[in-house]
Design an enzyme around this catalytic site. Sequence first.
Site, mmCIF file in Angstrom:
data_model
loop_
_atom_site.group_PDB
_atom_site.id
_atom_site.type_symbol
_atom_site.label_atom_id
_atom_site.label_comp_id
_atom_site.label_asym_id
_atom_site.label_seq_id
_atom_site.Cartn_x
_atom_site.Cartn_y
_atom_site.Cartn_z
ATOM 1 N N LYS A 171 -11.701 0.640 -2.327
ATOM 2 C CA LYS A 171 -10.624 1.246 -3.128
ATOM 3 C C LYS A 171 -11.058 1.248 -4.592
ATOM 4 O O LYS A 171 -11.950 2.008 -4.924
ATOM 5 C CB LYS A 171 -9.327 0.520 -2.819
ATOM 6 C CG LYS A 171 -8.898 0.916 -1.393
ATOM 7 C CD LYS A 171 -7.794 0.141 -0.777
ATOM 8 C CE LYS A 171 -7.547 0.720 0.639
ATOM 9 N NZ LYS A 171 -6.886 -0.205 1.533
ATOM 10 N N SER A 209 0.795 -1.225 0.000
ATOM 11 C CA SER A 209 0.000 0.000 0.000
ATOM 12 C C SER A 209 0.829 1.277 0.000
ATOM 13 O O SER A 209 0.386 2.291 -0.511
ATOM 14 C CB SER A 209 -0.957 0.001 1.192
ATOM 15 O OG SER A 209 -0.281 -0.279 2.394
ATOM 16 N N HIS A 212 -5.172 -3.383 -2.840
ATOM 17 C CA HIS A 212 -4.813 -2.422 -3.894
ATOM 18 C C HIS A 212 -4.666 -3.065 -5.266
ATOM 19 O O HIS A 212 -4.350 -2.388 -6.234
ATOM 20 C CB HIS A 212 -3.514 -1.699 -3.530
ATOM 21 C CG HIS A 212 -3.631 -0.914 -2.272
ATOM 22 N ND1 HIS A 212 -4.132 0.374 -2.230
ATOM 23 C CD2 HIS A 212 -3.367 -1.252 -0.983
ATOM 24 C CE1 HIS A 212 -4.141 0.796 -0.976
ATOM 25 N NE2 HIS A 212 -3.684 -0.165 -0.199
#
Length: 416
Positions: A249, A189, A217
Site C-alpha cells: 500500500k 480499510s 493502511h
Amino acid sequence: MRKSPRSHHDSTLDDVLASRLARQHERHRYRRRRTTVGIGPRFQREGCEWLAFCSNDYLGLAGDPRLAEGLAEGARRFGTGGGASHLVCGHSEAHARLEARLAEWTGCQRALLFSSGYQANLGVFSALLGRGDYALHDRFNHASLLDGTRLAGARLMRFAHGDAKDCGQHLAMLDSARHKLVISDGVFSMDGDVADLAALAEQCSRHRAWLMVDDAHGFGVLGANGGGTRQSQGIDPAVVPVLVGTLGKALGTQGAFVAGSDALIEALIQFARPYVYTTSLSPALAWATLTSLDIVRDEPERRDHLFTLVERFRNGAVGLSAFGLHLMPSRTPIQPLVIGSTREGGDNAVAALKLASALEAAGIWCTAIRPPTVPAGTARLRITLSAAHDVADVDRLLEALHDCARRLGSAQESPT
Ligand SMILES: *Cc1c(COP(=O)(O)O)cnc(C)c1O
C-alpha cells in the site's frame, strides 16, 4: 433408451458454477477486473485516459523511479525470485536487511517478512491460536483476519465497531478461556476511521488478552515518520505485542511483515505454516522496499501534501449530502462516500454502481464497494487519495461528483 434427467449430483462442474455466477449477477455482486496500462493514478484503460481514486498507493511510491531502480539493483544482486522458502535457502541478505529496518522503524525487537498481508494474517493466527482459543474481532476487520481465525480453528467473536467497552464486555465473559487475542485494523480499510489502540490495550490488560493490530493502511501514512497508527497515538511498542504491516500500500512494493518480540518472531518462524510452506518474497522487492523506507522517512512533505488533499476533498464534498452522498468521519486518505441514508439499510448497491459509471463517463475511476465487502445498505464509493494526486485532480473529482450526483439525484434520493 432415454437418459433420466440429470440429478444435482451429476451436473458438470461448469453447470454448477454457471448457476452460482448467475446468482452473483442477480444480486448485483458480480465483479470484474479491468486491465490498466501505465502508472497510477493516471492510467490508460480501454484506449482512454483515466484518473483513478481507488488505489492504496497513498504516497505515490508504486511508480517512483527510485523504487524501480532499487528493484533492478536488487534483482541483479539477489535474483528476481527467492527460489525457495525462507527455511530452506530462500532467505537472502536483502530480506535480512529489510527485516532489521522494519524492526527499527516500528521500535520492535524483530520483524518477519511475509509475501502478502493476507499470508501474514493467516500465519499469525495459525501460529498463536488453536481450538478452544478465542479471537475477538472488531466487526469491520479485514477479511484476511477472519480467514486466519478460521484456519487456526479458533473461536471467532466480534465486538461492535470501534467500541473498546463492548470488547471488554465480551472479554469479561471469556475469563476462563485459555488464550484470547483481540484484533483490530489500525485504519479501517473501507471506512478510513482509526482504532483507539490505548482503549483496546486497556481492556486487554484488564482481561489478560493479547492485542494484535493490522495497520495495512496506517503505515507510511500516519505518524510523524509514517510509523503508523500506533506511532500517531504515541503508544509504546510493548502495548501492541502483535503488529502487522503491509508493503503493497503506502510503501509501493509488495509483501508484509509482522513486528514484535523476539519470542513472537521465533514462534512464527517455527509454527506459522503460511510462512514455512511458501517461497520467500522476491529479494529484489525486499531490496526496493529499503529505498521505499528511506523515502517515507526523508520526505514527510508527501504526507503533508496528502493530508492537504484530504482536507480539500472533505471541504468540497460536504455539499454532496444534499444529493444523498455522505462523507464518513475519516481523517485518513480513505474517504468513502456512502450512497443514500446509512440508516435505511436498503440495498443501495445499484445506486453505487450507477454513480461509479457516471464518474467513468467523466474519465474518473473509483470503484463501487458493495456488500458483502461492506455491510448491507452501506454500498459506497471508496475514494482514496494519494500524494501522486495534485490539487487540480481533487477539484476535478469534486466537480464530477457534484455533476453526476445532480444528474442522478432524482433517481437515488435517499428515502424519507
Ligand atoms: C490489504 C489488507 C491486507 C492484505 O494485504 P496484502 O498484502 O494486500 O495481501 C490485510 N489487512 C488489511 C487491513 C488490508 O487492508
